[in-house]
Design an enzyme around this catalytic site. Structure first.
Site, PDB file in Angstrom:
ATOM      1  CB  SER A 129      -0.879  -0.026   1.264  1.00 42.84           C
ATOM      2  OG  SER A 129      -1.427   1.244   1.535  1.00 42.84           O
ATOM      3  CE1 TYR A 142      -4.319  -1.913   4.926  1.00 45.57           C
ATOM      4  CE2 TYR A 142      -3.181   0.177   4.546  1.00 45.57           C
ATOM      5  CZ  TYR A 142      -3.822  -0.955   4.064  1.00 45.57           C
ATOM      6  OH  TYR A 142      -3.943  -1.141   2.704  1.00 45.57           O
TER       7      TYR A 142
END
Length: 237
Positions: A129, A142
């Protein structure tokens, strides 16, 4: 005949979004594709794929990961795509659950399946990401897991290069998936968000899938331990 014909591909979290687009693309190239998901069967999702194998597995669970890996007598490509976040990642239990799913699962499956990949000089593609590079302050788990996945990609790429196993990472930016649907419901918020993207649009899951397939293919045979940001130029800001 394409390079992927009859290649055996495992895509974790391949029932929706980027993983689903990746499964469609590999299947279209002639690969034998298996995906994992958390629901009882592929038919329980909105867009099941005919001719694609399905394994129900909660990859945050080490026993589930072991069972998935044990089911493959041979493998050419592993795509570590399964991942997600949590409502309050500053709560320790939720933090650890996200780390287990996003990072520990990728490490565990990669190590378990490496002998099969070594036998065919196969490859691993991790789905990171922009959080692999940037801070998302509301989602520390995350962010930590995706940054860790980038480090893991580099370490495994280095370690397994002599074995012929390539390990790379894609880092999607704002991609139009179910996970990002809430961001697209408010036009004003969406407009502010896209101001940070030089291309001024959302990416499509298929655009990420194309990069994953490239990294898994012979066209990327001299690439390992690397990352590709698929972000419409967001990292330029």
């Amino acid at each position: 005949m394409t390079w992927a014909t009859d290649k055996k591909v495992l895509i974790t979290g391949g029932s929706q979004g980027i993983g689903h687009a990746c499964a469609m693309l590999f299947k279209g190239l002639g690969a034998a594709v298996t995906v994992t998901g958390t629901r009882a069967s592929f038919a329980d999702y909105d867009t099941p794929l005919e001719g694609v194998g399905y394994i129900q597995a909660n990859l945050a669970d080490p026993d589930a990961r072991a069972a998935v890996a044990a089911g493959f007598p041979a493998l050419d490509v592993l795509v570590n795509n399964a991942g997600g976040g949590s409502a309050n990642e500053y709560e320790q239990q939720q933090f650890e659950a996200v780390i287990d799913l996003n990072l520990n699962a990728a490490m565990d499956l990669s190590v378990r399946l490496q002998p099969l990949l070594k036998a065919v000089r196969g490859s691993i593609v991790n789905v990171g990401s922009l959080a692999s590079f940037l801070s998302l302050k509301e989602t520390p788990a995350y962010t930590a897991s995706k940054a860790g996945l980038l480090g893991l990609t580099r370490a495994l790429g280095d370690k397994w290069a002599p074995d012929g196993v390539r390990v790379n990472l894609v880092a999607p930016g704002f991609i139009a998936t179910r996970m990002t649907a809430p961001m697209r419901r408010d036009p004003a918020y969406e407009a502010r968000l896209l101001k940070s993207v030089p291309m001024r649009r959302w990416g499509g899951p298929e655009e990420v899938a194309e990069a994953i397939v490239f990294l898994a293919s012979p066209a990327a045979s001299y690439i390992t331990g690397q990352s590709i940001a698929i972000d419409g130029g967001l990292m330029l800001r």
